[in-house]
Structure formats: structure tokens, C-alpha cells
Scaffold this active site. Structure first.
Site, short mmCIF file in Angstrom:
data_model
loop_
_atom_site.label_atom_id
_atom_site.label_comp_id
_atom_site.label_asym_id
_atom_site.label_seq_id
_atom_site.Cartn_x
_atom_site.Cartn_y
_atom_site.Cartn_z
N ASP A 1 -11.06 2.64 4.81
CA ASP A 1 -11.66 1.71 4.13
C ASP A 1 -12.39 1.71 4.04
O ASP A 1 -13.06 0.52 4.00
CB ASP A 1 -10.75 0.89 5.08
CG ASP A 1 -9.09 -0.32 5.07
OD1 ASP A 1 -8.63 -0.35 3.63
OD2 ASP A 1 -8.73 -0.24 6.32
N LYS B 1 1.09 -1.29 0.48
CA LYS B 1 -0.50 -0.39 -0.33
C LYS B 1 0.84 1.51 -0.13
O LYS B 1 0.42 2.50 -0.79
CB LYS B 1 -0.37 0.30 1.58
CG LYS B 1 -2.01 -1.21 1.36
CD LYS B 1 -2.84 -1.38 2.42
CE LYS B 1 -4.24 -2.72 2.43
NZ LYS B 1 -4.54 -2.47 3.58
N GLN C 1 -4.39 -1.43 10.17
CA GLN C 1 -4.49 -2.35 9.47
C GLN C 1 -4.76 -3.35 10.08
O GLN C 1 -5.25 -3.36 11.57
CB GLN C 1 -3.26 -3.05 9.12
CG GLN C 1 -2.70 -4.16 8.59
CD GLN C 1 -3.48 -4.32 6.95
OE1 GLN C 1 -3.45 -2.93 6.26
NE2 GLN C 1 -4.30 -5.60 6.51
#
Ligand code: NAD
Length: 279
Positions: free
Chosen positions: A116, A49, A93
């Protein structure tokens, strides 16, 4: 006839190039990734990422924090990033270490920076048919379906898996496109029969080669979200690719299908968040 292969790698490169152009036009887009602990797979995901974000011209801040940090310290850190105007997108994460409550952390992220798309505000907007920031994997799937002009209106879509990050949001997005959607999960009866009726079959389970060729309707579009490491070290999807591609009309490979699209759409979400904050 063998299925058309949906080339997620090529499409993702196109999306990333579009994002890079728009980032350059906007001048500055900031991303912060937060990784707590030593989960090896998480480090690999964050590495890619970070790499892709930087390549797109996004200023990417990489925060790797000790696995024994307290929940309060993590909340304080997230509050700092929420307040930092140079950060447009903020990603924590998952999974987090066991002593940290995932929901508490997710709910602490500013919904406007939640690239997200998992904060209840963003999840709720999606449910109401007024999406804002939408999880990247489902968006990547929809983008592939659009690119390959797969007919969704009135189509039978079967989604196997009901996670908050893939199964549920992709089902809602398909519903918004007027597909008739069935969500299957570990307690579903006659799953094979339901799958065999699907014009669009999305597999997001986490079990290698779960979907056999016999579970695919001839001509169907098969989207394989799964990433499973086999004992020999190779990657396999949730679909038995060799068998399914002989039956399906379209199919995504693993690797090279949904995976690259996920990161591309994450970058697009970051750009979207930056555009909204600049507006
Ligand atoms: P998850 O573990 O949160 O959810 C798995 C789902 O599969 C659950 O809803 C469960 O009900 C269902 N399931 C489990 N066993 C089943 C069975 N026997 N029959 C029917 N349903 C069953 O997983 P997730 O986060 O949605 O991820 C699913 C897979 O997709 C994993 O392999 C993950 O690594 C992969 N993934 C890939 C990407 C990508 O970018 N390609 C992104 C996210 C997840």
C-alpha cells in the site's frame, strides 16, 4: 466537444494481464491481506483484491480477524507475516477498529512488503524523489495520464484532498513529472477559482459531485478519485460528470476509471515487492 473518456477498466485489464505474465515467469508471488472487524465496505474491497490477485496467479492468503482482537495480537500476527518468506506483499485493510492505533500497525509492516506504500519509509522515499513502493491509487492515476499522453511538464495541476493515501502522494508524483502543483483541502479559500486554472484536476474528496462544470478549465484533464454511494444506491464520483465532460479534454468515469486501476497497481506493487525480494 465532449471530453475523451479515460477508460480505466480497459487499461486495468491490460495491466493485470501484464502482471499475470510476469507472475507466471517468476514462479511464485505471495500476498497476504489482513482485515480486522466487520466493516462491510472493507469486506467488499478485500473480496475484489483477493479475486483479482488470484486471477493474476498470485497466491493470495485472506486473513479476516475479529473486530475485538487486541492491538498486541494484531502486531504479533503482522510480525509472523513479516517473517514468512512465502509472503511478498502484505496489506492491512484500513480503517481499523477504534481501539487499534493505525500508525502503530502501519509502522509494524515490513516496508519491503508494504504494497500500500504507506509505511513512513516508503512515504519518505517518495517525498525524497526516490520512490520505492508507492500507494496504488496515485500510481494508477499516473499510469492513466501516461497512457493518454497528457502533458505534465509545466502543467498546472490542482489536487483536491490531502490524504496520505491519495492526495499527498499524487501531488508528489505530479511534482516529480515537473507539473506545478497546488494542493487544496477543506480550509482552502477560493477553491473554485484555483480548480478552474488547472490543466490537470484531481478530485479526491469523498463528496459526490463536488466539482462542478464551472470549476473545470476548458480542455483540462479531470481525474475523479471519489467513490460515493448516492441515496438511490448508485455510485457517483467527486465530479459532476455530465457537466464536466462537456468542458474537459479528458475525464475519468466513476465507476470504470480510477477504481479498477487501483487494484491493478496494487497487484503490480506485489509483483514489484516479489521481484525485489528475489533480487
Ligand atoms: P480522506 O477522507 O482521507 O480525505 C479527503 C480529503 O478531502 C481531505 O484531505 C479533506 O481536506 C478534503 N476535503 C474534505 N472536504 C472538503 C471540502 N469541502 N473542500 C475541499 N476539500 C475537502 O479521503 P481519501 O481516502 O483520500 O478518499 C477520497 C475519496 O476517494 C473517497 O470518496 C474515497 O472513497 C475515494 N477513494 C477511491 C479510491 C479508488 O480506488 N478509486 C481509492 C482511495 C479513495
Amino acid at each position: 466537444m465532449a471530453a475523451t473518456i479515460i477508460d480505466g477498466k480497459a487499461l486495468a485489464a491490460k495491466v493485470r494481464a501484464e502482471v499475470a505474465d510476469e507472475v507466471a515467469e517468476l514462479g511464485h508471488v505471495g500476498l497476504a491481506t489482513v482485515l480486522v472487524g466487520d466493516d462491510p465496505a472493507s469486506h467488499v474491497y478485500i473480496n475484489s483484491k483477493q479475486k483479482m490477485a488470484t486471477a493474476a496467479g498470485i497466491e493470495a492468503h485472506d486473513h479476516r480477524l475479529p473486530g475485538d482482537m487486541s492491538q498486541d495480537d494484531l502486531l504479533a500476527f503482522i510480525a509472523e507475516l513479516n517473517a514468512d518468506d512465502s509472503i511478498d506483499g502484505l496489506l492491512v485493510q484500513l480503517p481499523l477498529p477504534d481501539h487499534i492505533e493505525e500508525h502503530t500497525i502501519i509502522e509494524a509492516i515490513d516496508p519491503a512488503k508494504d504494497i500500500d506504500g504507506i509505511h513512513p519509509y516508503n512515504a519518505g522515499r517518495l517525498m525524497m524523489g526516490r520512490p520505492t513502493l508507492v500507494p496504488a491509487t496515485p500510481r494508477g492515476i499516473m499510469r492513466m495520464l501516461e497512457e493518454y499522453e497528457i502533458e505534465l511538464q509545466g502543467a498546472n495541476a490542482v489536487v483536491i484532498g490531502r490524504s496520505n493515501i491519495v492526495g499527498k502522494p499524487v501531488a508528489l508524483l505530479l511534482l516529480q513529472k515537473d507539473a506545478t502543483v497546488t494542493i487544496c483541502h477543506s480550509k482552502t479559500q477560493d477553491l473554485a477559482a484555483l480548480a478552474a486554472q488547472a490543466d490537470i484536476l484531481v478530485a479526491a474528496i469523498g463528496r459526490a459531485k463536488f466539482v462542478t462544470g464551472a470549476m473545470v478549465k476548458p480542455g483540462a484533464c479531470v481525474i475523479d478519485v471519489g467513490i460515493n454511494r448516492l441515496p438511490d444506491g448508485t455510485l457517483a464520483g467527486d465530479v459532476d460528470y455530465a457537466a464536466a465532460r462537456e468542458v474537459a479534454g479528458w475525464i475519468t468515469p466513476v465507476p470504470g476509471g480510477v477504481g479498477p486501476m487501483t487494484i491493478a497497481m496494487l497487484l503490480e506493487n506485489c509483483l514489484k515487492a516479489a521481484n525485489e525480494s528475489a533480487a
